[in-house]
Design a protein around this motif. Structure first.
Motif, PDB file in Angstrom:
ATOM      1  N   ASP A  26       0.808  -1.217   0.000  1.00 50.53           N
ATOM      2  CA  ASP A  26       0.000   0.000   0.000  1.00 50.53           C
ATOM      3  C   ASP A  26       0.841   1.268   0.000  1.00 50.53           C
ATOM      4  N   GLY A  27       2.098   1.173  -0.447  1.00 53.56           N
ATOM      5  CA  GLY A  27       2.933   2.351  -0.618  1.00 53.56           C
ATOM      6  C   GLY A  27       2.762   2.935  -2.010  1.00 53.56           C
TER       7      GLY A  27
ATOM      8  N   HIS B  14       8.412  -5.607   3.046  1.00 57.16           N
ATOM      9  CA  HIS B  14       7.865  -4.262   2.867  1.00 57.16           C
ATOM     10  C   HIS B  14       7.236  -3.746   4.148  1.00 57.16           C
ATOM     11  N   THR B  15       7.302  -2.436   4.335  1.00 56.21           N
ATOM     12  CA  THR B  15       6.583  -1.773   5.424  1.00 56.21           C
ATOM     13  C   THR B  15       6.195  -0.373   4.967  1.00 56.21           C
ATOM     14  N   THR B  16       5.015   0.092   5.398  1.00 56.95           N
ATOM     15  CA  THR B  16       4.481   1.384   4.972  1.00 56.95           C
ATOM     16  C   THR B  16       3.767   2.062   6.137  1.00 56.95           C
TER      17      THR B  16
ATOM     18  N   SER C 101       1.186  -0.721   7.365  1.00 55.72           N
ATOM     19  CA  SER C 101       1.132  -1.977   6.606  1.00 55.72           C
ATOM     20  C   SER C 101       2.507  -2.620   6.598  1.00 55.72           C
ATOM     21  N   TYR C 102       2.544  -3.929   6.605  1.00 54.68           N
ATOM     22  CA  TYR C 102       3.823  -4.634   6.591  1.00 54.68           C
ATOM     23  C   TYR C 102       3.591  -6.053   6.085  1.00 54.68           C
ATOM     24  N   GLY C 103       4.608  -6.609   5.440  1.00 55.57           N
ATOM     25  CA  GLY C 103       4.457  -7.968   4.934  1.00 55.57           C
ATOM     26  C   GLY C 103       5.503  -8.298   3.896  1.00 55.57           C
TER      27      GLY C 103
END
Length: 290
Positions: free
Chosen positions: A38-39, A209-211, A231-233
């Protein structure tokens, strides 16, 4: 969020601690990411490059796709609202368009820069979140404009920043509590958007990823202003070396998230990265005439 960012930095430092070794990049490490976790990135697809995305929650209807019109212009085709009308009766196609324009490629410390715009019109009330403690509905026009910046720190480590505003009509929030009901309705609003994200392309078959975001995001609870989100994953490309194209181009994103709605003091969360969508990313090469 702090833990996920710290983990990403540690892994990045570990990956760069060995010097003098050639790094061969494959799979996810060489691909264009548009909205990881979601970045918002500043990258565009190559001309003739496509991404088809499928959420398991919209089957059998299609979800959305991206198309590299030129090397500098990428279009998003929101198939679900156009074809299915968000399951509303009558099934009126919903106008939903997204374009990203590349403005600048990275030059040393100067980042890659792109301008992204998305406009959507909902004919009817659409419920985007229906939780026991939170309800979010939209209707009418929404239009966001973002300036996206991306830095390639190393061959495996990227960071992205997006700044912009969204104009939104008829956004309704409720905490669904009949004893202590909190409601907030914005008939028209112009609010800022902020998004900061990090990619670590650990292996050709997996990236982390992290946002952190305020306001509008693109994938999860999209086009909702004023929300705060973490968000992260990870993304996977399990068959990136396979000879069959449908397997070689197959990808999946698994994301956990925490979304806070300050207007009603409630949250929506799925903290374990088990909310997937699947996608295929490929380039359509025209055969050369003999």
């Amino acid at each position: 969020m702090r833990g996920s960012i710290l983990l990403t930095i540690i892994l990045y430092l570990a990956s760069t601690s060995v010097s003098g070794q050639a790094i061969t990049l494959k799979g996810l490490q060489t691909e264009t990411f548009l909205h990881p976790a979601d970045g918002f990135t500043a990258y565009t697809l190559k001309k003739g490059e496509f991404i088809y995305n499928q959420s398991p929650f919209t089957v059998p209807l299609p979800s959305w796709a991206w198309w590299g019109i030129t090397d500098n212009i990428t279009a998003e085709v929101d198939l679900l609202p156009i074809i299915g009308g968000f399951f509303q009766e009558p099934y009126i196609p919903v106008p939903s368009f997204n374009l990203r324009f590349k403005l600048l490629n990275q030059n040393k410390k100067i980042p890659s820069i792109a301008f992204e715009t998305m406009v959507q019109h909902l004919w009817n009330d659409i419920t985007q979140a229906a939780q026991p403690n939170a309800l979010v509905r939209r209707k009418g026009n929404s239009w966001y404009n973002h300036l996206n910046l991306s830095w390639k720190i190393s061959s495996k480590f990227y960071t992205h920043l997006s700044l912009g505003v969204i104009y939104a009509e008829n956004v309704y929030f409720s905490n669904n509590d009949s004893l202590n009901l909190i409601e907030k309705f914005y008939p028209k609003s112009l609010t800022p958007d902020f998004n900061l994200s990090i990619d670590f392309r650990l292996k050709p078959w997996i990236s982390l990823h992290t946002t952190g975001a305020y306001g509008t995001t693109f994938v999860y609870l999209d086009n909702i202003p004023r929300k705060r989100q973490i968000s992260y994953g990870f993304r996977i490309a399990p068959f990136y070396n396979n000879k069959r194209g449908i397997l070689r181009t197959f990808r999946a994103e698994f994301i956990g998230y925490y979304i806070y709605l300050p207007d009603i003091n409630e949250s929506i969360e799925s903290l374990v990265p088990i909310f997937p969508y699947f996608y295929w990313q490929w380039t359509m090469n025209k055969r050369q005439k003999k």
